[in-house]
Write an enzyme that holds these catalytic residues in place. Structure first.
Site, PDB file in Angstrom:
ATOM      1  N   ARG A 120     -34.425  32.330 153.811  1.00  0.00           N
ATOM      2  CA  ARG A 120     -35.072  31.765 152.619  1.00  0.00           C
ATOM      3  C   ARG A 120     -36.154  30.788 153.050  1.00  0.00           C
ATOM      4  O   ARG A 120     -36.051  29.583 152.864  1.00  0.00           O
ATOM      5  CB  ARG A 120     -34.018  31.147 151.737  1.00  0.00           C
ATOM      6  N   GLN A 125     -40.585  34.786 150.824  1.00  0.00           N
ATOM      7  CA  GLN A 125     -40.326  34.805 149.376  1.00  0.00           C
ATOM      8  C   GLN A 125     -40.799  36.093 148.714  1.00  0.00           C
ATOM      9  O   GLN A 125     -40.148  36.610 147.813  1.00  0.00           O
ATOM     10  CB  GLN A 125     -40.979  33.596 148.706  1.00  0.00           C
ATOM     11  N   ASP A 128     -38.159  38.760 148.997  1.00  0.00           N
ATOM     12  CA  ASP A 128     -36.795  38.356 148.682  1.00  0.00           C
ATOM     13  C   ASP A 128     -36.180  39.220 147.570  1.00  0.00           C
ATOM     14  O   ASP A 128     -36.285  38.913 146.382  1.00  0.00           O
ATOM     15  CB  ASP A 128     -36.796  36.874 148.297  1.00  0.00           C
ATOM     16  N   SER A 131     -33.593  37.572 145.157  1.00  0.00           N
ATOM     17  CA  SER A 131     -34.184  36.803 144.056  1.00  0.00           C
ATOM     18  C   SER A 131     -34.759  37.726 142.992  1.00  0.00           C
ATOM     19  O   SER A 131     -34.516  37.525 141.796  1.00  0.00           O
ATOM     20  CB  SER A 131     -35.299  35.888 144.570  1.00  0.00           C
ATOM     21  N   TYR A 231     -27.929  27.935 149.778  1.00  0.00           N
ATOM     22  CA  TYR A 231     -26.705  28.609 149.320  1.00  0.00           C
ATOM     23  C   TYR A 231     -25.544  27.639 149.226  1.00  0.00           C
ATOM     24  O   TYR A 231     -25.467  26.672 149.987  1.00  0.00           O
ATOM     25  CB  TYR A 231     -26.325  29.726 150.300  1.00  0.00           C
TER      26      TYR A 231
HETATM   27  P1  NAD Z   1     -26.337  32.723 144.757  1.00  0.00           P
HETATM   28  O1  NAD Z   1     -26.586  34.006 144.043  1.00  0.00           O
HETATM   29  O2  NAD Z   1     -25.836  32.767 146.161  1.00  0.00           O
HETATM   30  O3  NAD Z   1     -25.310  31.840 143.897  1.00  0.00           O
HETATM   31  C1  NAD Z   1     -25.529  31.580 142.532  1.00  0.00           C
HETATM   32  C2  NAD Z   1     -25.223  30.135 142.226  1.00  0.00           C
HETATM   33  O4  NAD Z   1     -23.814  29.916 142.214  1.00  0.00           O
HETATM   34  C3  NAD Z   1     -25.789  29.114 143.224  1.00  0.00           C
HETATM   35  O5  NAD Z   1     -26.655  28.226 142.547  1.00  0.00           O
HETATM   36  C4  NAD Z   1     -24.547  28.421 143.761  1.00  0.00           C
HETATM   37  O6  NAD Z   1     -24.778  27.055 144.070  1.00  0.00           O
HETATM   38  C5  NAD Z   1     -23.594  28.579 142.591  1.00  0.00           C
HETATM   39  N1  NAD Z   1     -22.168  28.311 142.892  1.00  0.00           N
HETATM   40  C6  NAD Z   1     -21.434  28.652 143.983  1.00  0.00           C
HETATM   41  N2  NAD Z   1     -20.173  28.200 143.855  1.00  0.00           N
HETATM   42  C7  NAD Z   1     -20.078  27.563 142.655  1.00  0.00           C
HETATM   43  C8  NAD Z   1     -19.047  26.894 141.957  1.00  0.00           C
HETATM   44  N3  NAD Z   1     -17.823  26.762 142.450  1.00  0.00           N
HETATM   45  N4  NAD Z   1     -19.342  26.371 140.750  1.00  0.00           N
HETATM   46  C9  NAD Z   1     -20.572  26.463 140.210  1.00  0.00           C
HETATM   47  N5  NAD Z   1     -21.597  27.090 140.826  1.00  0.00           N
HETATM   48  C10 NAD Z   1     -21.357  27.628 142.032  1.00  0.00           C
HETATM   49  O7  NAD Z   1     -27.646  31.820 144.716  1.00  0.00           O
HETATM   50  P2  NAD Z   1     -29.161  32.288 144.618  1.00  0.00           P
HETATM   51  O8  NAD Z   1     -29.499  32.689 143.240  1.00  0.00           O
HETATM   52  O9  NAD Z   1     -29.381  33.274 145.673  1.00  0.00           O
HETATM   53  O10 NAD Z   1     -29.998  30.959 144.893  1.00  0.00           O
HETATM   54  C11 NAD Z   1     -29.564  29.898 145.671  1.00  0.00           C
HETATM   55  C12 NAD Z   1     -30.724  28.898 145.806  1.00  0.00           C
HETATM   56  O11 NAD Z   1     -31.723  29.360 146.710  1.00  0.00           O
HETATM   57  C13 NAD Z   1     -31.442  28.614 144.522  1.00  0.00           C
HETATM   58  O12 NAD Z   1     -31.577  27.233 144.377  1.00  0.00           O
HETATM   59  C14 NAD Z   1     -32.796  29.236 144.689  1.00  0.00           C
HETATM   60  O13 NAD Z   1     -33.799  28.591 143.948  1.00  0.00           O
HETATM   61  C15 NAD Z   1     -33.012  29.108 146.170  1.00  0.00           C
HETATM   62  N6  NAD Z   1     -33.981  30.094 146.685  1.00  0.00           N
HETATM   63  C16 NAD Z   1     -34.885  29.693 147.633  1.00  0.00           C
HETATM   64  C17 NAD Z   1     -35.814  30.591 148.150  1.00  0.00           C
HETATM   65  C18 NAD Z   1     -36.834  30.186 149.175  1.00  0.00           C
HETATM   66  O14 NAD Z   1     -37.461  31.016 149.755  1.00  0.00           O
HETATM   67  N7  NAD Z   1     -37.013  28.954 149.454  1.00  0.00           N
HETATM   68  C19 NAD Z   1     -35.778  31.910 147.739  1.00  0.00           C
HETATM   69  C20 NAD Z   1     -34.833  32.291 146.794  1.00  0.00           C
HETATM   70  C21 NAD Z   1     -33.911  31.371 146.279  1.00  0.00           C
END
Ligand code: NAD
Length: 375
Positions: A120, A125, A128, A131, A231
């Protein structure tokens, strides 16, 4: 070089790994031939003729699977692997957490790139896939909930009286959760949201939703909650218990609950107990987006809508595939951007940049062996 796009064969998989738009770009240099299996785009409403006008040849299954570079949505089945060339590059969602599946890919001699393991970082991006597909799943979860819910979502003032806005709770505010909040907001629901990662609070509030706080009681809890690389990590049982108590109370007020909580490579955390479901209002709808990883909601069933005490629990898998045209369009662009690391679309020059961290992170098998696990 021959680049193949086979038709996806996994049950319910409607997406395709290339579109006429991306084929045109891959074909631009004129140095490579592209073969699309006849019918590969049918479920995503892309006819063979559109692929052909973009510069692809339409072929059979063996033609597409027998290419030097195979672009897929899902990993290859044993039957598909048997038709692939030794040393062929395979790019797709290869499910790197499935050790047996990965082993089978390695034995077939393919060089596999699992897009689930894209780092990430900013440069990745545009590639991805998690996403781009989670975004669609978050949107569709709300649409499904609205369709199953027996009332309006928005507040309405009509000559026949006022209709109250629906209350929605989104649990897990990653990419899918943020889109679920945005979509439910557009439909007029009043939204609350919760996540383990405290950094998400501002994003929730900026979308006009209320943050459901589960306080940390120890430094250890706070430190784990920060997660790694964006994550989440599994929270200690003490925090999970506190969360369950707070959520059980919030759920009593809710009309719609969307759960999206995931921890990479592990079973989904259980967030909503059967007892909490039993305490909800009749007519409430839950959508469990984590169902393929075991589910966040007790009683959710894979591929089904079940009704418990008048509360509906939707456990439909692979929601992105229920929006196949846009899901394919975004997935195909992600794949094109990943492929462009090795294949220059303008000059047609091909060389896999072995020291690129994106290549290193996603390479899961080559020369007959599984590459050591990185996560
Ligand atoms: P994911 O699909 O792995 O998980 C979904 C959500 O579930 C996450 O926000 C996680 O914190 C939450 N979660 C896990 N356990 C939990 C619990 N017990 N109770 C409540 N919530 C819980 O996550 P995702 O959609 O892949 O995204 C994770 C992060 O990465 C996001 O903040 C996203 O913005 C970021 N991101 C960054 C980039 C980059 O390139 N910089 C790219 C994509 C996503």
């Amino acid at each position: 070089m021959l680049i193949g796009i086979p038709r996806e064969t996994r049950a319910g998989e409607t997406r395709v790994a290339a579109t006429p738009e991306t084929i045109k770009k891959i074909a631009a240099s004129g140095k490579h031939e592209i073969v699309v299996e006849s019918g590969a785009g049918a479920a995503a409403s892309i006819p063979d003729a559109d692929f052909a006008s973009a510069g692809a040849r339409i072929g059979g299954t063996g033609d597409a699977l027998g290419a030097d570079i195979v672009l897929k949505v899902r990993g290859a089945s044993p039957e598909e692997l048997a038709r692939m060339k030794q040393g062929a590059l395979l790019i797709g969602l290869l499910d790197p957490y499935d050790a047996a599946g990965l082993e089978a890919h390695a034995r077939a001699g393919v060089t596999g790139f699992a897009l689930e393991w894209l780092p990430r970082i900013t440069r990745a991006q545009s590639m991805d896939v998690l996403s781009s597909q989670s975004n669609i799943a978050g949107y569709k979860a709300v649409i499904l909930a609205a369709a199953e819910y027996g009332r309006f979502l928005p507040m309405l003032m009509t000559a026949a009286g006022t209709v109250k806005a629906a209350r929605a709770l989104v649990m897990g505010v990653g990419v899918a959760g943020l889109q679920a909040i945005a979509t439910a907001k557009r439909l007029g629901a009043v939204i609350e949201a919760s996540d383990v990662r405290p950094s998400v609070k501002d994003q929730v509030e900026s979308l006009g939703a209320k943050w459901v706080d589960v306080p940390y009681e120890t430094d250890e809890e706070r430190e784990i909650a920060e997660g790694v690389g964006g994550y989440a990590r599994p929270m200690p049982p003490s925090w999970m218990q506190r969360q369950a108590g707070i959520i059980a109370e919030r759920c009593k007020q809710m009309d719609i609950v969307i759960t999206t909580a995931l921890i990479p490579g592990r079973p989904a955390p259980r967030l909503i107990s059967a007892q909490t479901v039993a305490s909800m209002k009749p007519g409430a709808v839950l959508v469990d987006l984590a169902i393929e990883q075991g589910g966040n909601v007790e009683g959710a069933e894979l591929g089904r809508v079940v009704v418990r005490n008048g509360v509906k629990i939707i456990g439909i898998a692979n929601l992105a595939a229920t929006v196949p045209t846009d899901a394919s369009a975004l997935y195909a662009r992600n794949v094109l951007n990943f492929l462009s690391l090795s294949l220059n679309p303008k000059t047609g020059d091909f060389a896999v940049p072995r020291d690129d961290e994106i290549i290193q992170a996603t390479l899961v098998c080559e020369n007959g062996a599984v590459v050591a696990r990185k996560r």
